[in-house]
Design a protein around this motif. Sequence first.
Motif, PDB file in Angstrom:
ATOM      1  N   THR A  39       0.838  -1.201   0.000  1.00 43.91           N
ATOM      2  CA  THR A  39       0.000   0.000   0.000  1.00 43.91           C
ATOM      3  C   THR A  39       0.877   1.256   0.000  1.00 43.91           C
ATOM      4  O   THR A  39       0.605   2.226  -0.715  1.00 43.91           O
ATOM      5  CB  THR A  39      -0.975  -0.056   1.196  1.00 43.91           C
ATOM      6  OG1 THR A  39      -1.800  -1.216   0.996  1.00 43.91           O
ATOM      7  CG2 THR A  39      -1.859   1.172   1.281  1.00 43.91           C
ATOM      8  N   LYS A  85      -7.275  -0.783  -5.150  1.00 47.84           N
ATOM      9  CA  LYS A  85      -6.789  -1.692  -4.115  1.00 47.84           C
ATOM     10  C   LYS A  85      -7.775  -2.842  -3.935  1.00 47.84           C
ATOM     11  O   LYS A  85      -8.974  -2.607  -3.865  1.00 47.84           O
ATOM     12  CB  LYS A  85      -6.647  -0.911  -2.801  1.00 47.84           C
ATOM     13  CG  LYS A  85      -6.303  -1.787  -1.618  1.00 47.84           C
ATOM     14  CD  LYS A  85      -5.921  -0.965  -0.408  1.00 47.84           C
ATOM     15  CE  LYS A  85      -5.850  -1.811   0.859  1.00 47.84           C
ATOM     16  NZ  LYS A  85      -5.417  -3.194   0.690  1.00 47.84           N
ATOM     17  N   ASP A 104      -3.165  -2.740  -6.086  1.00 43.87           N
ATOM     18  CA  ASP A 104      -2.604  -3.121  -4.784  1.00 43.87           C
ATOM     19  C   ASP A 104      -3.275  -4.454  -4.431  1.00 43.87           C
ATOM     20  O   ASP A 104      -4.413  -4.479  -3.991  1.00 43.87           O
ATOM     21  CB  ASP A 104      -2.964  -2.015  -3.772  1.00 43.87           C
ATOM     22  CG  ASP A 104      -2.449  -2.287  -2.361  1.00 43.87           C
ATOM     23  OD1 ASP A 104      -1.949  -3.386  -2.094  1.00 43.87           O
ATOM     24  OD2 ASP A 104      -2.585  -1.372  -1.518  1.00 43.87           O
TER      25      ASP A 104
HETATM   26 MG    MG Z   1      -1.905  -3.005   2.047  1.00 43.64          MG
END
Ligand code: MG
Length: 210
Positions: free
Chosen positions: A18, A39, A95
């Motif tokens: 991240t 993400k 991510d």
């Molecule tokens: Mg992470």
Amino acid sequence: MTRGVLIAIEGLDRTGKTTQTSRLLERLDKHGVDATLIKFPERTTPIGKIINSYLTDKAFELSDQSAHLLFSANRWELAEKIRNLLESGRTVVLDRYVYSGVAYSSAKGLPFDWCLSPDIGLPKPDIVLFMKFEHEENVTREGFGEERYEVAEFQQKVRTQFEKFQNEDNWKTIYVDNKSIEEVGEIIWAEYEAIASRERKALQKFTKLE
Ligand code: MG
Ligand code: Z5A
């Protein structure tokens, strides 16, 4: 128009995914590259909200199969968006992605191929940067152990499953032990530049043929 680059940052827990994906976004922006960060799990979608409850509430019971299919469905919720972004020329940074899906569920004992099958057809990354510690025993990063899967023995199994992807043509391993956030960032940037320049060359060859 050139298709954007699809770059996935993968890896074991607390390896800095991240941190690095958001730094990469900032650096792309500074270089005038239009980019979007996604993400996974994307916890705000209808399915993502269920996943979030599952991850944060240890009393929330789901079979391993159900959990796996939810994580995959969460990627399918975003698949069209990813494709459209790439086609519009934007670079997309992920991510975690399919590889986390397969690695975590197969580490629980589900068959590897079964785990992969619901993700077949999702956009394939041009490059997967797999971040790992060479010496996992030294890891003392903030926040480790707070969520459902962050137990050392389980992490070892996850690592073994992730490594089954290491011969894929788009796979690059980055060792992060004893490297500062900036040092890891430089490695990732070099990988990004290499892939972006490869894409530009491929496009030039194609244009010459016209
Ligand atoms: Mg992470
Ligand atoms: N999961 C799954 O089962 N199936 C799936 O399909 C998917 C996921 C997609 C939640 O994921 C869980 O979902 C995860 C896998 C499973 N299992 N677990 N646990 P998540 O992505 O939401 O997990 P997270 O909470 O974001 O943790 P993470 O991703 O593992 O952490 P990270 O992103 O790799 O690390 P970070 O947050 O960037 O950094 C952690 C700390 O280290 C932070 O304090 C940083 O400042 C520090 N840091 C980062 N880099 C460095 C360096 N180089 N040096 C020193 N300190 C550093």
